[in-house]
Design a protein around this motif. Structure first.
Motif, PDB file in Angstrom:
ATOM      1  N   LEU A 272     137.963 -52.085   1.280  1.00 24.97           N
ATOM      2  CA  LEU A 272     138.707 -53.277   0.868  1.00 24.97           C
ATOM      3  C   LEU A 272     137.990 -54.535   1.348  1.00 24.97           C
ATOM      4  CD1 LEU A 272     141.400 -54.349  -0.437  1.00 24.97           C
ATOM      5  CD2 LEU A 272     142.300 -54.446   1.877  1.00 24.97           C
ATOM      6  N   SER A 273     137.597 -54.548   2.641  1.00 22.13           N
ATOM      7  CA  SER A 273     136.952 -55.772   3.119  1.00 22.13           C
ATOM      8  C   SER A 273     135.574 -55.926   2.491  1.00 22.13           C
ATOM      9  CB  SER A 273     136.944 -55.855   4.654  1.00 22.13           C
ATOM     10  OG  SER A 273     136.113 -54.874   5.172  1.00 22.13           O
ATOM     11  N   GLY A 274     134.895 -54.824   2.185  1.00 21.43           N
ATOM     12  CA  GLY A 274     133.618 -54.901   1.474  1.00 21.43           C
ATOM     13  C   GLY A 274     133.801 -55.525   0.096  1.00 21.43           C
ATOM     14  N   LEU A 275     134.849 -55.118  -0.599  1.00 23.08           N
ATOM     15  CA  LEU A 275     135.108 -55.650  -1.945  1.00 23.08           C
ATOM     16  C   LEU A 275     135.501 -57.127  -1.887  1.00 23.08           C
ATOM     17  CD1 LEU A 275     137.062 -52.630  -3.522  1.00 23.08           C
ATOM     18  CD2 LEU A 275     134.961 -53.622  -4.435  1.00 23.08           C
ATOM     19  N   GLU A 276     136.284 -57.467  -0.840  1.00 22.24           N
ATOM     20  CA  GLU A 276     136.729 -58.861  -0.697  1.00 22.24           C
ATOM     21  C   GLU A 276     135.548 -59.818  -0.522  1.00 22.24           C
ATOM     22  OE1 GLU A 276     139.458 -58.327   2.488  1.00 22.24           O
ATOM     23  OE2 GLU A 276     141.230 -58.350   1.179  1.00 22.24           O
ATOM     24  N   LYS A 277     134.480 -59.282   0.060  1.00 17.65           N
ATOM     25  CA  LYS A 277     133.312 -60.150   0.327  1.00 17.65           C
ATOM     26  C   LYS A 277     132.433 -60.348  -0.898  1.00 17.65           C
ATOM     27  CE  LYS A 277     132.984 -59.044   5.194  1.00 17.65           C
ATOM     28  NZ  LYS A 277     133.022 -57.653   5.632  1.00 17.65           N
ATOM     29  N   ILE A 278     132.678 -59.588  -1.952  1.00 22.91           N
ATOM     30  CA  ILE A 278     131.818 -59.718  -3.142  1.00 22.91           C
ATOM     31  C   ILE A 278     132.391 -60.785  -4.072  1.00 22.91           C
ATOM     32  CG2 ILE A 278     130.757 -58.514  -5.099  1.00 22.91           C
ATOM     33  CD1 ILE A 278     131.130 -55.891  -3.601  1.00 22.91           C
ATOM     34  N   ASN A 279     131.544 -61.755  -4.401  1.00 21.28           N
ATOM     35  CA  ASN A 279     131.947 -62.824  -5.311  1.00 21.28           C
ATOM     36  C   ASN A 279     132.314 -62.273  -6.679  1.00 21.28           C
ATOM     37  OD1 ASN A 279     132.279 -65.485  -4.869  1.00 21.28           O
ATOM     38  ND2 ASN A 279     130.070 -65.861  -4.538  1.00 21.28           N
ATOM     39  N   GLY A 280     133.456 -62.704  -7.202  1.00 22.62           N
ATOM     40  CA  GLY A 280     133.824 -62.262  -8.561  1.00 22.62           C
ATOM     41  C   GLY A 280     134.681 -61.007  -8.568  1.00 22.62           C
ATOM     42  N   ILE A 281     135.002 -60.487  -7.371  1.00 22.76           N
ATOM     43  CA  ILE A 281     135.841 -59.292  -7.299  1.00 22.76           C
ATOM     44  C   ILE A 281     137.162 -59.652  -6.635  1.00 22.76           C
ATOM     45  CG2 ILE A 281     136.103 -56.997  -6.202  1.00 22.76           C
ATOM     46  CD1 ILE A 281     133.916 -56.822  -8.155  1.00 22.76           C
ATOM     47  N   LYS A 282     138.256 -59.186  -7.219  1.00 24.28           N
ATOM     48  CA  LYS A 282     139.558 -59.371  -6.547  1.00 24.28           C
ATOM     49  C   LYS A 282     140.188 -58.000  -6.334  1.00 24.28           C
ATOM     50  CE  LYS A 282     143.990 -61.764  -6.968  1.00 24.28           C
ATOM     51  NZ  LYS A 282     144.995 -60.850  -6.690  1.00 24.28           N
ATOM     52  N   PRO A 283     140.069 -57.461  -5.114  1.00 25.67           N
ATOM     53  CA  PRO A 283     140.701 -56.165  -4.864  1.00 25.67           C
ATOM     54  C   PRO A 283     142.166 -56.351  -4.463  1.00 25.67           C
ATOM     55  CG  PRO A 283     139.422 -56.820  -2.954  1.00 25.67           C
ATOM     56  CD  PRO A 283     139.313 -57.949  -3.943  1.00 25.67           C
ATOM     57  N   TYR A 284     142.992 -55.367  -4.780  1.00 22.87           N
ATOM     58  CA  TYR A 284     144.390 -55.394  -4.374  1.00 22.87           C
ATOM     59  C   TYR A 284     144.554 -54.467  -3.164  1.00 22.87           C
ATOM     60  CZ  TYR A 284     145.184 -57.693  -8.800  1.00 22.87           C
ATOM     61  OH  TYR A 284     145.140 -58.594  -9.843  1.00 22.87           O
ATOM     62  N   PRO A 285     145.313 -54.910  -2.150  1.00 25.41           N
ATOM     63  CA  PRO A 285     145.519 -54.043  -0.983  1.00 25.41           C
ATOM     64  C   PRO A 285     146.156 -52.725  -1.405  1.00 25.41           C
ATOM     65  CG  PRO A 285     146.576 -56.190  -0.687  1.00 25.41           C
ATOM     66  CD  PRO A 285     146.063 -56.156  -2.075  1.00 25.41           C
ATOM     67  N   SER A 286     145.856 -51.665  -0.663  1.00 28.56           N
ATOM     68  CA  SER A 286     146.312 -50.345  -1.094  1.00 28.56           C
ATOM     69  C   SER A 286     146.904 -49.537   0.050  1.00 28.56           C
ATOM     70  CB  SER A 286     145.122 -49.594  -1.692  1.00 28.56           C
ATOM     71  OG  SER A 286     145.436 -48.232  -1.880  1.00 28.56           O
ATOM     72  N   ASN A 333     130.978 -44.546  -0.319  1.00 28.01           N
ATOM     73  CA  ASN A 333     131.536 -45.898  -0.392  1.00 28.01           C
ATOM     74  C   ASN A 333     130.428 -46.951  -0.249  1.00 28.01           C
ATOM     75  OD1 ASN A 333     134.009 -44.620  -0.540  1.00 28.01           O
ATOM     76  ND2 ASN A 333     134.378 -44.776   1.667  1.00 28.01           N
ATOM     77  N   ARG A 334     129.479 -46.640   0.632  1.00 30.46           N
ATOM     78  CA  ARG A 334     128.349 -47.552   0.837  1.00 30.46           C
ATOM     79  C   ARG A 334     127.534 -47.656  -0.468  1.00 30.46           C
ATOM     80  NH1 ARG A 334     123.343 -47.231   1.832  1.00 30.46           N
ATOM     81  NH2 ARG A 334     123.321 -44.954   1.914  1.00 30.46           N
ATOM     82  N   ILE A 335     127.259 -46.523  -1.085  1.00 34.22           N
ATOM     83  CA  ILE A 335     126.485 -46.532  -2.344  1.00 34.22           C
ATOM     84  C   ILE A 335     127.248 -47.323  -3.412  1.00 34.22           C
ATOM     85  CG2 ILE A 335     125.592 -45.096  -4.247  1.00 34.22           C
ATOM     86  CD1 ILE A 335     125.117 -42.858  -2.170  1.00 34.22           C
ATOM     87  N   PHE A 336     128.554 -47.068  -3.496  1.00 38.69           N
ATOM     88  CA  PHE A 336     129.376 -47.775  -4.494  1.00 38.69           C
ATOM     89  C   PHE A 336     129.299 -49.289  -4.283  1.00 38.69           C
ATOM     90  CE2 PHE A 336     133.547 -49.904  -4.773  1.00 38.69           C
ATOM     91  CZ  PHE A 336     133.621 -50.059  -6.152  1.00 38.69           C
ATOM     92  N   LEU A 337     129.517 -49.744  -3.033  1.00 35.08           N
ATOM     93  CA  LEU A 337     129.531 -51.189  -2.760  1.00 35.08           C
ATOM     94  C   LEU A 337     128.163 -51.810  -3.047  1.00 35.08           C
ATOM     95  CD1 LEU A 337     131.646 -51.534   0.523  1.00 35.08           C
ATOM     96  CD2 LEU A 337     132.228 -52.430  -1.734  1.00 35.08           C
ATOM     97  N   ASN A 338     127.106 -51.145  -2.604  1.00 40.69           N
ATOM     98  CA  ASN A 338     125.759 -51.688  -2.835  1.00 40.69           C
ATOM     99  C   ASN A 338     125.424 -51.747  -4.317  1.00 40.69           C
ATOM    100  OD1 ASN A 338     125.346 -52.094  -0.160  1.00 40.69           O
ATOM    101  ND2 ASN A 338     124.206 -50.189   0.174  1.00 40.69           N
ATOM    102  N   THR A 339     125.796 -50.698  -5.044  1.00 40.44           N
ATOM    103  CA  THR A 339     125.513 -50.677  -6.488  1.00 40.44           C
ATOM    104  C   THR A 339     126.290 -51.785  -7.202  1.00 40.44           C
ATOM    105  OG1 THR A 339     125.384 -48.282  -6.242  1.00 40.44           O
ATOM    106  CG2 THR A 339     125.325 -49.124  -8.480  1.00 40.44           C
ATOM    107  N   LEU A 340     127.544 -51.954  -6.797  1.00 46.72           N
ATOM    108  CA  LEU A 340     128.373 -52.988  -7.419  1.00 46.72           C
ATOM    109  C   LEU A 340     127.778 -54.379  -7.155  1.00 46.72           C
ATOM    110  CD1 LEU A 340     131.037 -53.534  -8.958  1.00 46.72           C
ATOM    111  CD2 LEU A 340     132.191 -53.657  -6.752  1.00 46.72           C
ATOM    112  N   LYS A 341     127.375 -54.615  -5.911  1.00 44.95           N
ATOM    113  CA  LYS A 341     126.762 -55.913  -5.560  1.00 44.95           C
ATOM    114  C   LYS A 341     125.520 -56.163  -6.407  1.00 44.95           C
ATOM    115  CE  LYS A 341     127.880 -55.743  -0.777  1.00 44.95           C
ATOM    116  NZ  LYS A 341     127.335 -55.332   0.499  1.00 44.95           N
ATOM    117  N   GLU A 342     124.708 -55.143  -6.514  1.00 42.78           N
ATOM    118  CA  GLU A 342     123.458 -55.244  -7.259  1.00 42.78           C
ATOM    119  C   GLU A 342     123.741 -55.595  -8.726  1.00 42.78           C
ATOM    120  OE1 GLU A 342     121.042 -51.688  -6.406  1.00 42.78           O
ATOM    121  OE2 GLU A 342     120.485 -51.814  -8.530  1.00 42.78           O
ATOM    122  N   ILE A 343     124.702 -54.890  -9.317  1.00 39.83           N
ATOM    123  CA  ILE A 343     125.050 -55.111 -10.724  1.00 39.83           C
ATOM    124  C   ILE A 343     125.534 -56.537 -10.943  1.00 39.83           C
ATOM    125  CG2 ILE A 343     126.809 -54.529 -12.462  1.00 39.83           C
ATOM    126  CD1 ILE A 343     126.645 -51.639 -11.412  1.00 39.83           C
TER     127      ILE A 343
END
Ligand code: PMP
Length: 349
Positions: A272-286, A333-343
């Motif tokens: 969640l905090s990884g997603l919150e730090k990415i510009n253009g992403i709005k994660p919802y708490p879960s 999760n690390r791969i997912f976050l890094n790939t998303l940032k890259e994209i």
């Protein structure tokens, strides 16, 4: 010959549940646990494959009974909770009421059985719209109400006070099924303690999210009279011997199971905090084992993730503009976050 002429109209217009096998390296689309339970397979050697399974799943029920503090007579086993949704609607009939968006099988099964569906939109906070639900209850008198809390795909728990109000206002009218598929990951209290006070309350649980999705084990906890009625429509050997045996082993290994759950919860918060730090992403708490997040151009992001072998769920048509990612292992999760940032950085430049 036109086969369609012989098929019930409710089935003709039904859309099948989409569960495709999409090849990928990082599979975060189906809210499964990233941790399996291979140790449980050791117990399979004692199974007599020529004999039918225990029709009452006694060993499994004994452990559920110990863990949940209820009697075995208050438990009914299912081949996944999907099957139990079928049994509940078959037993009580419709209309079937549920909030939207929520788990799609409530609506699919209601329609398959030919029962009326009532979907009431959630409010902006993804909580129940109590006023509209109470109005619909009064007007349309649903026989079964499904409330998934934590809710799939939004990830939040509904307000307990609102759920309670719904249970209280349907005491002699409807069965209220609180689907606690994701309760193991939630910080909020479940509805089990209220069972003794409300005869129309049914709790639905599954082992699919805590390591046994492949074995299909779900169960209901409810008043004995409800269990006896639903049991009449249950197929005699609905839970096979392999599933009963491994599920029993899993419940015996409470410590290992709890430590996987703890790890998933702590990874969810990091994700969640990884997603919150990415510009253009709005994660919802879960409160569940997945996170719903908003992103511009969902189709492109979904496809680009998949091109890099990372599979998430595109929520198009359910919560437009959103993707849903299941909490995986720390590495996934690390791969997912890094790939998303890259994209996202590529699509900006
Ligand atoms: N309820 C909810 C809210 C779910 O999200 C799911 C699975 N996606 C289920 C029930 C079905 O679980 P099972 O695997 O036990 O059929």
């Amino acid at each position: 010959m036109d086969i369609k002429k012989f098929i019930r109209p409710t089935i003709c217009s039904l859309k099948a549940y989409e569960a495709k096998e999409i090849p990928c390296k990082v599979k975060l689309d189906a809210n499964e646990s990233p941790y399996g339970f291979p140790e449980g397979l050791n117990a399979l050697k004692s199974i007599k494959t020529n004999r039918y399974p225990d029709p009452e799943a006694k060993a499994l029920k004994r452990l559920i009974s110990r863990d949940f503090g209820v009697k075995p007579q208050n438990i009914l086993q299912g081949n996944g909770s999907d099957e139990l949704i079928y049994y509940l609607i078959t037993t009580f009939g419709g209309p079937v009421l549920y909030p939207v968006p929520t788990f799609s099988m409530y609506g699919i099964i209601a329609q398959a059985i030919g029962e009326k569906k009532i979907g009431i939109p959630l409010n902006k906070e993804f909580d129940l719209d109590l006023k509209r639900i109470l109005e619909a209850i009064k007007r349309q008198k649903p026989k079964v109400i499904f409330l998934s809390s934590p809710n799939n795909p939004t990830g939040n728990c509904f307000s307990s006070a609102k759920i309670l109000k719904i249970i209280e206002s349907t005491l002699s009218l409807s069965v209220v099924v609180v689907d606690e598929a994701y309760q193991p990951f939630s910080s909020r209290k479940g509805f089990l303690p209220l069972l003794k006070d409300y005869k129309n309350l049914v709790i639905m649980r599954t082992l699919s999210k805590i390591g046994l999705a492949g074995l299909r084990v779900g169960f209901l906890i409810a008043d004995e009279e409800i269990i006896n009625e639903v049991n009449k429509v249950r197929l005699p050997f609905n839970l096979n011997s392999l599933s009963q045996t491994v599920a029993t082993e899993l419940l015996k290994n409470r410590k290992a199971m709890q430590s996987c759950i703890k790890l998933i919860i702590s990874e969810r918060e990091k994700l969640l905090s990884g997603l919150e730090k990415i510009n253009g992403i709005k994660p919802y708490p879960s409160e569940a084992n997945f996170i719903l997040f908003r992103v511009k151009d969902t189709d492109t992001v979904y496809k680009r993730l998949l091109k890099k072998s990372v599979l998430v769920r595109n929520m198009k048509g359910v919560v437009d503009g959103c993707l849903r990612v299941t909490v995986g292992t720390p590495e996934e999760n690390r791969i997912f976050l890094n790939t998303l940032k890259e994209i996202l950085s590529i699509s900006k430049s």
